[in-house]
Structure formats: structure tokens, C-alpha cells
Design an enzyme around this catalytic site. Sequence first.
Site, PDB file in Angstrom:
ATOM      1  N   HIS A 172       0.984  -1.307  -0.231  1.00 29.93           N
ATOM      2  CA  HIS A 172       0.026  -0.062   0.139  1.00 29.93           C
ATOM      3  C   HIS A 172       1.057   1.253   0.033  1.00 29.93           C
ATOM      4  CE1 HIS A 172      -3.296  -2.605   2.198  1.00 29.93           C
ATOM      5  NE2 HIS A 172      -2.971  -2.820   0.721  1.00 29.93           N
TER       6      HIS A 172
ATOM      7  N   HIS B 242      -0.480 -10.879  -5.092  1.00 22.68           N
ATOM      8  CA  HIS B 242       0.665 -10.490  -5.121  1.00 22.68           C
ATOM      9  C   HIS B 242       1.837 -11.433  -5.567  1.00 22.68           C
ATOM     10  CE1 HIS B 242      -0.424  -7.358  -2.101  1.00 22.68           C
ATOM     11  NE2 HIS B 242      -0.884  -8.381  -1.352  1.00 22.68           N
TER      12      HIS B 242
END
Length: 303
Positions: A78, A262
Amino acid sequence: MQTTLRREFSLVGTGLHSGRPARLTVRPAIAEHGIWFKRVDVRDRDALVPAAWDAVSDTTLNTRIANASGVTVSTIEHLMAALSGCGVSNALVEIDGPEVPIMDGSARVFVDAIRATGLRSLNAPRRVIRVRKRVEVEQGGARAILEPADRLEIDFEIEFADAAIGHQHKALSMVNGTFADQLSDSRTFCRQEEVDMMRARGLALGGTLENAIVVEDGRVLNPEGFRHADECVRHKMLDAVGDLALAGAPIIGRYTGIRAGHGLTNKLLRKLFLTDGAIEFVTAAEDAPYLQGFHQPALGLAV
């Protein structure tokens, strides 16, 4: 030109998986520095960890990077998305623990801090990575693709059995502040049964309804509900921006993710850099359309 922050900023929060309090300070850096993390609590070995695709050591429910001394920093995606989406080329992230604080589960707090701080232009040209050849990876029915385009484009599709999420698809051209305005406030999400499983494995110890969306049996458990009807796919796009930022320079190409996470995005970057002729490094012109998202007036860019 390359950029850095005008001045440092600090944030305090809790690690999503570790449950440990964490303080991070993002400091300006010189040209060609790139993005590095420094574990200020580590004093017996190398504490610097590069934010790089080939430093990724684990992608289980987050992105973790490590250096040769075994020092790690987790849940960087993030913050990396915010730095990339706001056009920060160079910065040093100091952190006093092993995990970046989750804040509200999105990148909004990081973006707000960067915007409040502003950027400073450095006396060095920005280089970008232009995708020249399509590369694709697939695993367990999920796919991730990078192919040529005139700017960074993100196209993402998800499918979840829980009716609260279901099928979602979104495509965006990442220019003119698109990341900050349309993706940065979208939070991480999971199903209640996944929360129970993660906690049984010693994960998600810092997770609450204040930093994650939790769904169960077709309903959202968070009292405020979704910030966007398609917040879940927006968050997956946010994650992709953060994971792609580990390329070390802005990518000019179209990223397509179909139920990707991811691990698959990192696998895609590894294939991209190992495929002959798949990329070229280009010195960016100041008026290049693919940089429209990186020099935002709201950031108060100063020379």
C-alpha cells in the site's frame, strides 16, 4: 525529472498481520537513490532493504521484501502504491519493526501525507520502463499479463463466491491523478472464515473492521459498508500498482490481472525482466503523456 519529498513525514499504526505497533518515517532522498526501507530497530546487521522485485521473499497475503542478511519488511504494497501513484522517485522509509502499519487498510493515509508534504524536483532525468513484448504468467486459474501500451493501464477482474463481492471488473488509465482519486481509498478485504483461518496461523492479528472489509454470507460486516460498490476490485488494482512499483521505475504498459495476487504479479515482473526484448529503459520527456499521472499540481511540485 526525478522527484523526492520536500520534507519527511511520519505515521504510526499497527501491523495487519503481526499486530505490532509500528512507526514509519519517509525521508527525502537524492537522485538515483530509488526507494529503500531501513529497519531502525536492527543494529547487528545490514538494516537496508531495497524495494525491488528481486528482493521479494514472500507473497503470502502481503508482499514481503528481504535483504541478504535476512532482514525483512512486510506489507509494503500500500505504501509502495502511494509512492508510485504520487510520483515519488526517491525516498528512504525508516521503520521500527518488521511490518508497515496497515492504517485504514487502503493507501489513502499515505497519499494524504505525500500530498501534504509535496514533491521536490531533482536534477536528474526520470527513466521509465516501456513494455515492448507481451509476457504472461498463469497459476491455478489466475493470470497476469503485461503488454505494450502508451501509458500505464490497469485492467482487473475478480470472482468470489460470496455474493457481497461476486464478479467485479474495472479498467483504468493511470493518468491525471487516477490512482489517488479512484483507487487509493479502497481497503483490503476478506471473508470472515479467512480471518479465522489466518488468526489460527498467527496472521491478521492486527486486523479489525477499522482497517479491513470483512464479508460473510453475502453481507458486509463493517457498519459503514463499502466506500465504492466495486471497492474490492479497486483494492486489487491498488495492490497491483504497489507490486508493479517494485520494478524500480514507472512501467509503460497494460497490466491485466484475472484473479491475480501479489505472488503472480511478482512472478510476472520476474518473467518480464528475464525475457529478451520484453522491455526497454527510456528517458522520459517532460511532456510525455504517460507521465501525466506523476506530476500532479495538487502535490505542489517544486524545483
